[in-house]
Enzyme design. Structure first.
Site, PDB file in Angstrom:
ATOM      1  N   LYS A 111       0.847  -1.205   0.000  1.00  0.00           N
ATOM      2  CA  LYS A 111       0.000   0.000   0.000  1.00  0.00           C
ATOM      3  C   LYS A 111       0.878   1.250   0.000  1.00  0.00           C
ATOM      4  CE  LYS A 111      -4.373  -1.518   0.468  1.00  0.00           C
ATOM      5  NZ  LYS A 111      -4.379  -2.904   0.730  1.00  0.00           N
ATOM      6  N   LYS A 192      -2.657 -11.930  -7.426  1.00  0.00           N
ATOM      7  CA  LYS A 192      -3.606 -12.747  -6.665  1.00  0.00           C
ATOM      8  C   LYS A 192      -5.059 -12.390  -7.018  1.00  0.00           C
ATOM      9  CE  LYS A 192      -4.793 -11.791  -2.339  1.00  0.00           C
ATOM     10  NZ  LYS A 192      -5.557 -12.013  -1.123  1.00  0.00           N
ATOM     11  N   LYS A 195     -10.787 -10.037  -3.780  1.00  0.00           N
ATOM     12  CA  LYS A 195     -12.156  -9.529  -3.813  1.00  0.00           C
ATOM     13  C   LYS A 195     -12.196  -8.006  -3.866  1.00  0.00           C
ATOM     14  CE  LYS A 195     -13.068 -11.335   0.758  1.00  0.00           C
ATOM     15  NZ  LYS A 195     -12.187 -10.654   1.681  1.00  0.00           N
TER      16      LYS A 195
HETATM   17  P1  ATP Z   1      -8.801  -8.365   0.045  1.00  0.00           P
HETATM   18  O1  ATP Z   1      -8.729  -8.317  -1.441  1.00  0.00           O
HETATM   19  O2  ATP Z   1      -9.785  -7.423   0.633  1.00  0.00           O
HETATM   20  O3  ATP Z   1      -7.455  -8.317   0.712  1.00  0.00           O
HETATM   21  P2  ATP Z   1      -8.972 -11.184  -0.098  1.00  0.00           P
HETATM   22  O4  ATP Z   1      -9.777 -11.635  -1.263  1.00  0.00           O
HETATM   23  O5  ATP Z   1      -7.499 -11.274  -0.206  1.00  0.00           O
HETATM   24  O6  ATP Z   1      -9.426  -9.763   0.364  1.00  0.00           O
HETATM   25  P3  ATP Z   1      -9.180 -12.036   2.625  1.00  0.00           P
HETATM   26  O7  ATP Z   1     -10.385 -11.771   3.392  1.00  0.00           O
HETATM   27  O8  ATP Z   1      -7.994 -11.187   2.866  1.00  0.00           O
HETATM   28  O9  ATP Z   1      -9.498 -12.040   1.076  1.00  0.00           O
HETATM   29  O10 ATP Z   1      -8.763 -13.539   2.786  1.00  0.00           O
HETATM   30  C1  ATP Z   1      -9.532 -14.563   3.296  1.00  0.00           C
HETATM   31  C2  ATP Z   1      -8.785 -15.844   3.171  1.00  0.00           C
HETATM   32  O11 ATP Z   1      -8.766 -16.227   1.798  1.00  0.00           O
HETATM   33  C3  ATP Z   1      -7.325 -15.766   3.633  1.00  0.00           C
HETATM   34  O12 ATP Z   1      -6.967 -16.974   4.266  1.00  0.00           O
HETATM   35  C4  ATP Z   1      -6.594 -15.586   2.361  1.00  0.00           C
HETATM   36  O13 ATP Z   1      -5.259 -16.009   2.451  1.00  0.00           O
HETATM   37  C5  ATP Z   1      -7.432 -16.445   1.408  1.00  0.00           C
HETATM   38  N1  ATP Z   1      -7.305 -15.968   0.044  1.00  0.00           N
HETATM   39  C6  ATP Z   1      -7.626 -14.750  -0.412  1.00  0.00           C
HETATM   40  N2  ATP Z   1      -7.390 -14.655  -1.731  1.00  0.00           N
HETATM   41  C7  ATP Z   1      -6.908 -15.860  -2.110  1.00  0.00           C
HETATM   42  C8  ATP Z   1      -6.468 -16.396  -3.354  1.00  0.00           C
HETATM   43  N3  ATP Z   1      -6.464 -15.681  -4.445  1.00  0.00           N
HETATM   44  N4  ATP Z   1      -6.040 -17.673  -3.371  1.00  0.00           N
HETATM   45  C9  ATP Z   1      -6.039 -18.426  -2.260  1.00  0.00           C
HETATM   46  N5  ATP Z   1      -6.425 -17.981  -1.056  1.00  0.00           N
HETATM   47  C10 ATP Z   1      -6.860 -16.724  -0.974  1.00  0.00           C
END
Ligand code: ATP
Ligand code: LTN
Length: 329
Positions: A111, A192, A195
């Site tokens: 960030k 990655k 969301k």
């Molecule tokens: P943000 O984009 O808001 O950071 P995020 O999609 O990364 O959100 P989190 O709520 O941070 O989601 O993560 C929830 C769980 O899902 C965590 O254990 C994270 O490691 C896992 N996760 C998130 N994105 C992925 C991905 N692309 N592949 C595998 N695991 C994921």
């Protein structure tokens, strides 16, 4: 029974990455472990959330946990904000972590490097995460690859606390799946699937229209060599699709490579689109059942009570040890 704990932020619509990297593994662990799974809604506040969307995302997330197969009778499911002790323990632990340690966290560094204006919450949030974890003495914390660094920091802080006061916290182990720990964006497979991504083209949402999600798989970025082979460095697109295929079909990647030997990407993508479509259809049907009534409120109330019973005791213990409590008993 060994204990396991994890959380997901309600920061957007739940993605296939969340499902494969987090939710699906939780479901597979629930018979073997005593599990605590929570919605990390305090963490979601590190970035502005439109209140109406936050409410909807929170409800969807809890419903999707259950729709994906988590059984609230086996697993304690709760909202982080329902257990006030998290924030309080987070404060104490935040006083034990160094600025240097927090500055080394990749999420924060990313960030900063983008020159975005960031709130102090982004910097401090690993302390709250440490509290979420250490409160419940889990043996394991299943997370995606991106969160491993935070769990490692958590171990350091637990050791620091135990050494400074006396044995109080169990030292948790991060548990990262070998396959599926990092599902990549379908349009940019070096990034990655997230969301909170700016564009949704490379991201499949669990509540996406089935036809839309199939289309996203079919138009995933691959390469021009036409060979279905797992090689995340040189063939990130195909390797990502192979991981998704492997997890959703329960087949080893080697077997899938063999199955598609000599066939083009088109056939492989079509089959994967069907597999993804079927998986989402199943979850969405169950989601619709669960969300029509007061079932979710009951689940959360019961979960919060169970979590509070543990959290209250742990926080009292911490406050006795650090000298905050002045009463003898
Ligand atoms: P943000 O984009 O808001 O950071 P995020 O999609 O990364 O959100 P989190 O709520 O941070 O989601 O993560 C929830 C769980 O899902 C965590 O254990 C994270 O490691 C896992 N996760 C998130 N994105 C992925 C991905 N692309 N592949 C595998 N695991 C994921
Ligand atoms: N920081 C995590 C979510 C999270 C979490 C936790 C995960 C908050 N507290 C405790 C595991 C254990 C994230 O951004 N995905």
């Amino acid at each position: 029974m060994k204990r396991m704990l994890s959380g997901i932020k309600p920061t957007g619509r739940v993605t296939l990455g969340n499902y494969i990297g987090a939710i699906k593994p939780f479901v597979s662990y629930q018979d073997e472990y005593e599990m605590y799974i929570f919605i990390a809604n305090l963490h979601s506040m590190t970035i502005y959330q439109e209140p109406k969307e936050l409410r909807q995302n929170t409800k969807d997330l809890i419903a999707l946990y259950i729709a994906a197969g988590l059984d609230p009778k086996k697993v304690t499911l709760f909202l982080q904000s329902d257990v006030l002790e998290h924030a309080q323990l987070g404060w104490y632990l935040g006083c034990m972590v160094n600025m240097g340690e927090l500055s080394r966290m990749t999420q924060y560094k990313d960030k900063v490097s983008k020159n975005e204006t960031i709130g102090a919450g982004i910097f401090n949030y690993p302390s709250l995460m440490n509290a979420d974890i250490l409160m419940y003495d889990p043996d394991y914390v299943p997370v995606g690859e991106d969160q491993k660094q935070h769990v490692e920091l958590c171990r350091d802080i637990a050791e620091r606390f135990n050494k400074r006061y006396s044995d109080t916290f169990k030292i948790p182990e991060p548990l990262v799946a070998k396959v599926g720990g990092r599902i990549m964006d379908l349009q940019n497979p070096t990034k990655k699937m997230s969301k909170s991504a700016e564009t949704s083209k490379g991201c499949i949402y669990i509540l996406d229209d089935i036809q839309v999600s199939k289309k996203k798989i079919k138009s995933a970025v691959t390469d021009s060599d036409g060979h279905i082979h797992y090689d995340p460095i040189n063939k990130p697109g195909i390797s990502n699709l192979l991981e998704i295929y492997s997890i959703l079909s329960n087949k080893p990647i080697k077997d899938i490579e063999k199955q598609y030997e000599g066939q083009g990407y088109g056939v492989f993508k079509n089959d994967l689109a069907e597999i993804v479509g079927q998986e989402l259809e199943k979850i969405q049907a169950r989601y619709r059942e669960i969300t029509s009534g007061s079932y979710l409120d009951d689940v959360l109330e019961e979960g919060a009570q169970k979590a509070r019973n543990i959290a209250r005791k742990k926080l009292a213990k911490v406050e006795r040890k650090i000298g905050i409590t002045i009463k003898k008993k």
